[in-house]
Write a protein that holds these residues in place. Structure first.
Motif, PDB file in Angstrom:
ATOM      1  N   LYS A  26       0.816  -1.210   0.000  1.00 30.38           N
ATOM      2  CA  LYS A  26       0.000   0.000   0.000  1.00 30.38           C
ATOM      3  C   LYS A  26       0.853   1.264   0.000  1.00 30.38           C
ATOM      4  O   LYS A  26       0.556   2.217  -0.711  1.00 30.38           O
ATOM      5  N   GLU A  27       1.933   1.252   0.784  1.00 31.01           N
ATOM      6  CA  GLU A  27       2.674   2.487   1.021  1.00 31.01           C
ATOM      7  C   GLU A  27       3.913   2.668   0.148  1.00 31.01           C
ATOM      8  O   GLU A  27       4.403   3.784   0.018  1.00 31.01           O
ATOM      9  N   GLU A  28       4.425   1.607  -0.440  1.00 32.19           N
ATOM     10  CA  GLU A  28       5.686   1.707  -1.177  1.00 32.19           C
ATOM     11  C   GLU A  28       5.477   1.471  -2.668  1.00 32.19           C
ATOM     12  O   GLU A  28       5.275   0.349  -3.116  1.00 32.19           O
ATOM     13  N   THR A  73      12.945  -0.901   3.001  1.00 31.16           N
ATOM     14  CA  THR A  73      11.843  -0.198   3.662  1.00 31.16           C
ATOM     15  C   THR A  73      11.988  -0.259   5.181  1.00 31.16           C
ATOM     16  O   THR A  73      11.726   0.731   5.878  1.00 31.16           O
ATOM     17  N   ILE A  74      12.419  -1.405   5.687  1.00 30.88           N
ATOM     18  CA  ILE A  74      12.667  -1.529   7.130  1.00 30.88           C
ATOM     19  C   ILE A  74      13.732  -0.521   7.559  1.00 30.88           C
ATOM     20  O   ILE A  74      13.549   0.217   8.541  1.00 30.88           O
ATOM     21  N   PHE A  75      14.859  -0.472   6.833  1.00 28.63           N
ATOM     22  CA  PHE A  75      15.918   0.476   7.170  1.00 28.63           C
ATOM     23  C   PHE A  75      15.396   1.907   7.154  1.00 28.63           C
ATOM     24  O   PHE A  75      15.685   2.687   8.069  1.00 28.63           O
ATOM     25  N   GLU A  76      14.646   2.267   6.121  1.00 26.51           N
ATOM     26  CA  GLU A  76      14.119   3.629   6.027  1.00 26.51           C
ATOM     27  C   GLU A  76      13.233   3.959   7.214  1.00 26.51           C
ATOM     28  O   GLU A  76      13.344   5.047   7.793  1.00 26.51           O
ATOM     29  N   ASN A  77      12.371   3.032   7.594  1.00 27.79           N
ATOM     30  CA  ASN A  77      11.463   3.284   8.713  1.00 27.79           C
ATOM     31  C   ASN A  77      12.205   3.394  10.042  1.00 27.79           C
ATOM     32  O   ASN A  77      11.889   4.256  10.865  1.00 27.79           O
ATOM     33  N   VAL A  78      13.181   2.524  10.261  1.00 27.92           N
ATOM     34  CA  VAL A  78      13.946   2.578  11.509  1.00 27.92           C
ATOM     35  C   VAL A  78      14.754   3.875  11.577  1.00 27.92           C
ATOM     36  O   VAL A  78      14.796   4.534  12.623  1.00 27.92           O
ATOM     37  N   VAL A  79      15.378   4.261  10.477  1.00 27.24           N
ATOM     38  CA  VAL A  79      16.139   5.506  10.451  1.00 27.24           C
ATOM     39  C   VAL A  79      15.209   6.685  10.727  1.00 27.24           C
ATOM     40  O   VAL A  79      15.546   7.581  11.522  1.00 27.24           O
ATOM     41  N   HIS A  88      20.072  13.898   9.031  1.00 22.47           N
ATOM     42  CA  HIS A  88      21.386  13.633   9.619  1.00 22.47           C
ATOM     43  C   HIS A  88      22.205  12.931   8.534  1.00 22.47           C
ATOM     44  O   HIS A  88      21.696  12.046   7.849  1.00 22.47           O
ATOM     45  N   PRO A  89      23.466  13.311   8.370  1.00 22.13           N
ATOM     46  CA  PRO A  89      24.280  12.704   7.306  1.00 22.13           C
ATOM     47  C   PRO A  89      24.400  11.182   7.418  1.00 22.13           C
ATOM     48  O   PRO A  89      24.416  10.487   6.404  1.00 22.13           O
ATOM     49  N   LEU A  90      24.470  10.653   8.631  1.00 25.59           N
ATOM     50  CA  LEU A  90      24.544   9.197   8.784  1.00 25.59           C
ATOM     51  C   LEU A  90      23.213   8.529   8.439  1.00 25.59           C
ATOM     52  O   LEU A  90      23.198   7.408   7.922  1.00 25.59           O
ATOM     53  N   ALA A  91      22.115   9.217   8.701  1.00 28.50           N
ATOM     54  CA  ALA A  91      20.806   8.680   8.327  1.00 28.50           C
ATOM     55  C   ALA A  91      20.697   8.597   6.810  1.00 28.50           C
ATOM     56  O   ALA A  91      20.253   7.585   6.260  1.00 28.50           O
TER      57      ALA A  91
END
Length: 129
Positions: A26-28, A73-79, A88-91
Motif C-alpha cells: 500500500k505504502e511503497e 523499507t525496514i531500514f528507512e522506517n527505523v532511520v 542527519h548525514p549518517l541517516a
C-alpha cells in the motif's frame, strides 16, 4: 500505547506478517513496481518454455529483489524513527546504502534474465527472418 509482546500463537504471527505485506504494498510504490515488473520474466519463461532450473533461478531472483525492497523499507522506517524525520548525514548514508543494495540486486536480476532470455530472443529473431 498498545501492548508489546510475543504473539500468542502461530495464527497471530501470520496475521501480523500479512499486515506487513499489505502495508508495504500500500505504502511503497517501488514495491508495487518490483512486483509488477517481476511478472515480465515469468511470462517470458512461460513463452520460451524455460527449463525447471531456469524457472527456479528466475523465481529466486524475483523474490530476492522483493526481499531487498522489504529490507530497504525496514531500514528507512527505523532511520526515520531514530532521527524523528530530522536530517542527519549518517541517516542519509544508511538510507542510500540500503537503496543501493536494492539497485545492485535489480542489476543482478537483469543480468541473469539476459543470460537466460537473450539466446531465446536471438533464436526467435532468426526463425522470423
Amino acid at each position: 500505547m498498545g501492548k508489546i509482546g510475543k504473539n500468542p500463537n502461530f495464527f497471530a504471527s501470520v496475521k501480523h506478517a500479512l499486515d506487513g505485506i499489505g502495508i508495504i504494498l500500500k505504502e511503497e510504490k517501488n514495491m508495487r513496481s518490483h512486483a509488477l515488473l517481476g511478472l515480465i520474466p515469468l511470462l517470458l519463461a512461460w513463452f520460451f518454455e524455460s527449463s525447471t532450473m531456469e524457472w527456479i533461478v528466475i523465481i529466486f531472483c524475483i523474490f530476492l529483489v522483493i526481499i531487498m525492497e522489504f529490507l530497504n523499507t525496514i531500514f528507512e522506517n527505523v532511520v526515520d524513527l531514530v532521527t524523528d524525520y530530522e536530517y542527519h548525514p549518517l541517516a542519509k548514508k544508511a538510507k542510500d546504502i540500503a537503496a543501493g543494495a536494492v539497485l545492485v540486486t535489480v542489476f543482478f536480476t537483469i543480468l541473469i534474465a539476459a543470460i537466460i532470455f537473450l539466446p531465446e530472443f536471438v533464436e526467435l529473431y532468426y526463425k522470423l527472418i
